[in-house]
Enzyme design. Structure first.
Site, short mmCIF file in Angstrom:
data_model
loop_
_atom_site.label_atom_id
_atom_site.label_comp_id
_atom_site.label_asym_id
_atom_site.label_seq_id
_atom_site.Cartn_x
_atom_site.Cartn_y
_atom_site.Cartn_z
N GLU A 1 -5.94 -41.06 -54.21
CA GLU A 1 -7.35 -41.40 -54.05
C GLU A 1 -8.30 -40.32 -54.55
O GLU A 1 -9.48 -40.59 -54.80
CB GLU A 1 -7.64 -41.72 -52.58
CG GLU A 1 -6.96 -42.99 -52.11
CD GLU A 1 -7.06 -43.24 -50.62
OE1 GLU A 1 -6.67 -44.34 -50.19
OE2 GLU A 1 -7.52 -42.33 -49.89
N GLY B 1 -7.49 -52.76 -46.76
CA GLY B 1 -6.98 -54.11 -46.69
C GLY B 1 -8.10 -55.11 -46.46
O GLY B 1 -9.03 -54.84 -45.71
N ASP C 1 -4.94 -54.44 -50.73
CA ASP C 1 -4.02 -55.27 -49.96
C ASP C 1 -4.81 -56.44 -49.40
O ASP C 1 -5.75 -56.25 -48.62
CB ASP C 1 -3.40 -54.45 -48.82
CG ASP C 1 -2.26 -55.16 -48.13
OD1 ASP C 1 -2.12 -56.38 -48.35
OD2 ASP C 1 -1.53 -54.51 -47.38
N MET D 1 -7.65 -46.80 -42.26
CA MET D 1 -7.16 -45.88 -41.25
C MET D 1 -8.01 -44.61 -41.09
O MET D 1 -7.64 -43.72 -40.33
CB MET D 1 -5.71 -45.49 -41.56
CG MET D 1 -4.75 -46.68 -41.56
SD MET D 1 -3.03 -46.22 -41.95
CE MET D 1 -2.60 -45.27 -40.50
N GLU D 2 -9.15 -44.54 -41.83
CA GLU D 2 -9.95 -43.31 -41.75
C GLU D 2 -11.45 -43.50 -41.63
O GLU D 2 -12.16 -42.59 -41.18
CB GLU D 2 -9.70 -42.43 -43.00
CG GLU D 2 -8.30 -41.91 -43.17
CD GLU D 2 -7.39 -42.89 -43.89
OE1 GLU D 2 -6.17 -42.83 -43.69
OE2 GLU D 2 -7.93 -43.73 -44.66
#
Length: 227
Positions: free
Chosen positions: A11, A77, A194, A170-171
């Protein structure tokens, strides 16, 4: 000075290629890359994956540098059928999907002694609206790599029906939380890597990571150029 945080090597790799890096600074195990991007001073850093790691790095960033605003970049996602691979999502309201202190009167997803959600800076969002083919909506985060679309949709329908949840990662929320506490404006900019199983498409996450990050780096370059 603009702080840019990505969770994984993939990333930040493409951005490292286009930033004129003139200094690397090492603080408590974290490397910060300082340079220029389109005549703007930026600091690029990898947080690693998850809420604790990203909060730690965001805290180091705002405590050791004079940051005008933070951009959190990365893959995510899709939580909405209108999204497809490589779409760009701009966060509006940012929430946890794995926090439950409702026993104390808080809403699901709201951390104790914290606001119901963390809101990306309106001026930074307005700047993103200048670009074509971006989706602006709400993002949820948790310490879970979501692979079960039915489970996530049930959670959204049960707890987040009042929001326009477009994506999960997740962040984002932990970085938003730190930015809120430090009173530093922030924006979340993500690419869809995703789409779970909305259309039965099972393309592998790793197949899209590099392509997603190249697209994101190009977008960030243009976004920073806009001011």
């Amino acid at each position: 000075m603009i702080g840019i945080i990505g969770a994984m090597d993939e990333e930040i790799l493409e951005l490292k290629k286009i930033i004129d890096i003139y200094e690397e600074r090492h603080i408590l195990g974290v490397t910060f890359y300082i340079g220029d991007l389109n005549n703007k001073q930026v600091i690029l850093v990898k947080s690693k994956i998850g809420k604790v790691a990203s909060a730690y790095v965001a805290s180091l960033l705002v405590n050791n540098f004079k940051i005008d605003y933070i951009i959190n970049i990365g893959t995510c996602g899709a939580c909405h059928k209108k999204l497809k691979y490589l779409d760009i999502v701009i966060g509006s309201k940012i929430l946890y999907h794995d926090v439950d202190v409702t026993a104390f009167g808080y809403k699901y997803g709201q951390m104790a002694q914290s606001p119901e959600y963390f809101e990306c800076d309106k001026n930074l969002i307005e700047k993103a609206k200048k670009f074509n083919n971006v989706f602006i909506g709400d993002i949820v985060s948790g310490d879970e790599f979501v692979t079960d679309n039915i489970k996530m949709q049930n959670k959204i329908n049960t707890y987040f029906n009042d929001y326009d949840i477009l994506a999960c990662d997740m962040e984002s929320t932990s970085i938003a939380h730190v930015s809120y506490l430090a009173r530093v404006p922030f924006i979340i900019i993500r690419t869809i890597s995703d789409v779970l199983d909305f259309e039965g498409d099972k393309r592998d996450f790793s197949e899209l990571a590099l392509e997603s990050c190249k697209l994101l780096a190009h977008f960030i370059k243009e976004y920073v150029y806009e001011g």
